[in-house]
Enzyme design. Structure first.
Site, PDB file in Angstrom:
ATOM      1  N   GLU A   1      29.736  43.012  32.310  1.00 13.29           N
ATOM      2  CA  GLU A   1      28.902  42.252  33.244  1.00 13.29           C
ATOM      3  C   GLU A   1      27.513  42.884  33.307  1.00 13.29           C
ATOM      4  OE1 GLU A   1      28.040  42.817  37.057  1.00 13.29           O
ATOM      5  OE2 GLU A   1      29.739  44.077  37.670  1.00 13.29           O
TER       6      GLU A   1
ATOM      7  N   HIS B   1      39.973  39.814  38.421  1.00 11.54           N
ATOM      8  CA  HIS B   1      40.053  39.946  39.876  1.00 11.54           C
ATOM      9  C   HIS B   1      40.036  38.564  40.522  1.00 11.54           C
ATOM     10  CE1 HIS B   1      35.702  39.845  39.079  1.00 11.54           C
ATOM     11  NE2 HIS B   1      35.500  39.526  40.336  1.00 11.54           N
TER      12      HIS B   1
ATOM     13  N   ASP C   1      34.617  32.926  40.852  1.00 13.01           N
ATOM     14  CA  ASP C   1      33.900  32.775  39.584  1.00 13.01           C
ATOM     15  C   ASP C   1      34.624  33.455  38.430  1.00 13.01           C
ATOM     16  OD1 ASP C   1      33.254  35.254  40.758  1.00 13.01           O
ATOM     17  OD2 ASP C   1      31.379  35.399  39.653  1.00 13.01           O
ATOM     18  N   HIS C   2      35.804  34.031  38.735  1.00 14.58           N
ATOM     19  CA  HIS C   2      36.630  34.641  37.685  1.00 14.58           C
ATOM     20  C   HIS C   2      38.034  34.043  37.612  1.00 14.58           C
ATOM     21  CE1 HIS C   2      33.875  38.050  36.664  1.00 14.58           C
ATOM     22  NE2 HIS C   2      33.388  37.700  37.854  1.00 14.58           N
TER      23      HIS C   2
ATOM     24  N   HIS D   1      34.841  47.498  42.702  1.00 13.65           N
ATOM     25  CA  HIS D   1      34.376  46.132  42.977  1.00 13.65           C
ATOM     26  C   HIS D   1      35.108  45.499  44.155  1.00 13.65           C
ATOM     27  CE1 HIS D   1      32.288  42.442  42.231  1.00 13.65           C
ATOM     28  NE2 HIS D   1      33.411  41.770  42.063  1.00 13.65           N
TER      29      HIS D   1
ATOM     30  N   HIS E   1      37.982  36.917  42.641  1.00 11.79           N
ATOM     31  CA  HIS E   1      36.802  36.116  42.981  1.00 11.79           C
ATOM     32  C   HIS E   1      36.830  34.784  42.233  1.00 11.79           C
ATOM     33  CE1 HIS E   1      34.079  39.575  44.602  1.00 11.79           C
ATOM     34  NE2 HIS E   1      34.843  39.047  45.538  1.00 11.79           N
TER      35      HIS E   1
ATOM     36  N   HIS F   1      27.503  37.483  32.505  1.00  9.09           N
ATOM     37  CA  HIS F   1      27.419  37.556  33.968  1.00  9.09           C
ATOM     38  C   HIS F   1      26.095  38.170  34.417  1.00  9.09           C
ATOM     39  CE1 HIS F   1      28.773  38.185  38.126  1.00  9.09           C
ATOM     40  NE2 HIS F   1      29.847  37.476  37.848  1.00  9.09           N
TER      41      HIS F   1
END
Length: 631
Positions: free
Chosen positions: A201, A67, A71-72, A155, A69, A414
């Protein structure tokens, strides 16, 4: 074969998600995120652990992004345009559309603070050209051996879990997911799969949340109390994801209560994000889809763009400002202006990485001073409220998913180390599934499945079709007068032998022909005698029964033995008796060195499988007494 997992990010922490998995010779990078705590190269995964030479293209089969975000996905432009990765990249269509907005928003935030990102706008654009977008449940053949498939993760818009299979080995990498629906997105959905590994996660590994209704009511109550008292509400939130969820909630509440307090977006990228949410309505929750014909839920009636001149304007308002972690950008600028006043309110996001300003505020006792950087501190007297609801699943949701998929192993990423340890214990004790949670830059090896396809012979297949009925009675209820119910179970089991060269299953009877060998049997031999009575034994020493007398004696013996063994048959022209594989044949005085006139001698043979039967027959023969009348 085994699955090897190199954790380059999100190992025992939240930030820079990146796991490199080697599965049956194929190497996949799942996510390529950045850590928001750092501003130098420490914010990126240590890519040198993938390849010493720096040839990442030949070292990886593909990169999969779950996705948008940061941090990804935050390190992806750096990995492709600076590090030089040229291989395939996969993500969903919404992620491909929204990722450039998130990346540009981050870059602009740094530049407004006088800092410089490790990648440029051109890097972002060129990186996105290398991306292949995928649909949900679309099976993609990366090459002839590796196949991948995306599943809905909830999410944020476009978030997906990814299934990867090479040969017989298979795994699921969840990314971030939510097991309950919210206002604008549905719950995660995935097929029941045969898996060696689930990489999940664990952000809220030990948290069990209240109902959505309770969480939303507390949020609205806190906002309503602040604005009706004349205060300003700062909601640090990225332009994508949580902003849309909270705007839907506030917009609906404003309509119902007829509040006239303005709600603002601070970022133009939020407008673009809303446009994509309107277009990609099929990714939204069922409720949004059902009401779409009457009203698009992302057409907010009470939300408008914020102008910087309004920062210190009198009167209440609600402002969404990025970034969500307050680690710089416009949200931090607003915090400096509004935090010193008690009537104001800061609504913090559900989770923040340790060490950043959002995390410091969560643990602070008000009033206090927060250190923003080496030289700047700010007074904090405003109210601090932590958002109770999150786009991540809670501990129950993680357990539900693991139980549903029932993999052979679970790897947690995570999350915070103590909470991951508690979840590992719970998974192993309650579900009986092995679990681990490696740290960053650690490699773990997971055993994988390897199947062999084997043919079957017609005779073996027929043996499996033979009924094998079992009957038993089951009592119904506690009333003993109720007759039991007869239950029938047909458990068909085929016994065969597997040849590994050109794998095939045969029955034991066929194996000799298949291997091209002669049939060898192991048999026991024993000398056995039936005694005469004393009248016969006192006869002349050279006496022996005639052929007709032997036949008569055998018939008499047969009659005695067949009473205990109904399957007893005469054998070989009436020269012996047979029970199963046991055969007792008459011995002549010339053939048998043990022969004497006191007994009628037999040569007994039997196979190793019927030794117990043989000795029972021998015992009967030994106890027989043959009389003169017999002869």
């Amino acid at each position: 074969m085994a699955i090897e997992c190199l954790v380059l990010g999100a190992g025992q922490e939240v930030g820079k998600s990146c796991v490199v998995v080697t599965i049956n010779g194929k190497r996949i990078m799942f996510d390529c995120g950045m850590h928001m705590r750092y501003k130098d190269l420490r914010q990126y995964p240590d890519f040198s652990l993938i390849s010493d030479s720096g040839d990442f293209t030949s070292s990886l089969s593909c990169v999969i992004i779950t996705h948008f975000h940061l941090d990804h996905i935050g390190a992806l432009p750096y990995f492709t345009q600076v590090c030089g990765y040229e291989g395939p990249i996969y993500m969903t269509y919404p992620t491909k559309a929204l990722a450039p907005l998130a990346l540009e928003d981050y870059r602009n935030t740094l530049e407004r603070g006088g800092e410089k990102a490790q990648f440029t706008s051109e890097h972002i654009a060129e990186c996105m050209k290398k991306v292949t977008a995928v649909d949900l449940k679309q099976t993609i053949h990366v090459d002839k051996d590796l196949q991948i498939r995306a599943y809905y993760a909830g999410h944020v818009l476009g978030a997906a879990m990814f299934y990867a299979k090479v040969g017989d080995a298979a795994l699921v990498y969840t990314g971030d997911y939510n097991m309950v629906p919210d206002r604008h997105l549905g719950a995660a959905q995935i097929d029941r799969l045969q898996l060696d590994l689930v990489i999940s996660e664990s952000t809220y590994a030990t948290t069990y949340r209240d109902s959505k209704y309770v969480q939303e009511r507390e949020f609205l109550k806190a906002v309503h109390k602040c604005v009706t008292s004349g205060g300003k509400v700062l909601i640090p939130s990225n332009a994508l994801g949580r902003t849309q969820e909270l705007c839907m909630l506030l917009d609906d509440y404003w309509e119902r209560t007829n509040l006239k307090v303005p709600i603002y977006f601070s970022s133009g990228s939020t407008i673009q994000a809303n446009l994509y949410h309107k277009i990609l309505i099929n990714w939204a929750s069922q409720n949004v889809k059902d009401t779409h014909a009457r009203h698009n839920a992302f057409d907010f009636r009470n939300v408008r763009i914020f102008d910087r001149s309004l920062i210190n304007a009198p009167g209440p308002c609600v402002l969404f400002a990025s970034p969500g972690n307050l680690n710089g950008g416009f949200s931090l600028e607003i915090l400096k202006q509004w935090a010193p006043y008690e009537e104001n309110l800061v609504m913090l996001p559900g989770s923040c990485s340790n060490g950043i300003i959002g995390s410091k505020l969560m643990s602070a006792k008000i009033p206090t001073q927060i250190k923003l950087d080496e030289n700047v501190k700010t007074d904090v007297r405003c109210q601090i409220h932590k958002l109770a609801f999150s786009a991540h699943t809670d501990g129950k949701g993680i357990m539900d998913l693991v139980e549903f998929l029932s993999p052979k192993h679970v790897l947690l990423v995570h999350g915070e180390k103590p909470k991951m340890a508690a979840l590992k214990e719970k998974i192993e004790s309650e579900l009986g599934i092995e679990c681990c949670y490696p740290a960053n830059n650690e490699t773990v090896t997971i055993p994988s499945t390897h199947h062999i396809e084997a043919g079957v012979s017609d005779e073996f297949l027929q043996s499996c079709l033979t009924p094998n009925f079992k009957f038993w009675k089951t009592n119904v209820g506690s009333d003993k007068r109720t007759p039991p119910i007869l239950q029938v179970h047909d458990d068909r089991v085929g016994q065969g032998m597997l040849t590994l060269q050109n794998p095939r299953v045969f029955t034991q009877n066929e194996l000799r022909d298949v291997l091209g060998v002669e049939n060898h049997q192991v048999k026991f031999v024993h000398c056995c005698s039936a005694a005469y009575d004393s009248d016969i034994s006192n006869a002349a020493s050279d006496w022996s029964p005639s052929t007709s007398q032997k036949i008569f004696l055998l018939q008499l013996l047969f009659g005695l033995v067949s009473g205990d063994f109904p399957d007893c048959i005469m054998h070989d022209c009436q020269k012996g008796i047979q029970v199963g594989s046991f055969v007792a044949s008459l011995c002549s005085r010339e053939e048998c060195p043990s022969s004497n006139v006191d007994a009628l001698h037999f040569r007994c043979t039997w196979s190793v499988t019927e030794e117990e039967l043989a000795w029972k027959v021998i015992s009967l023969v030994k106890n027989v007494k043959l009389s003169r009348e017999s002869t």
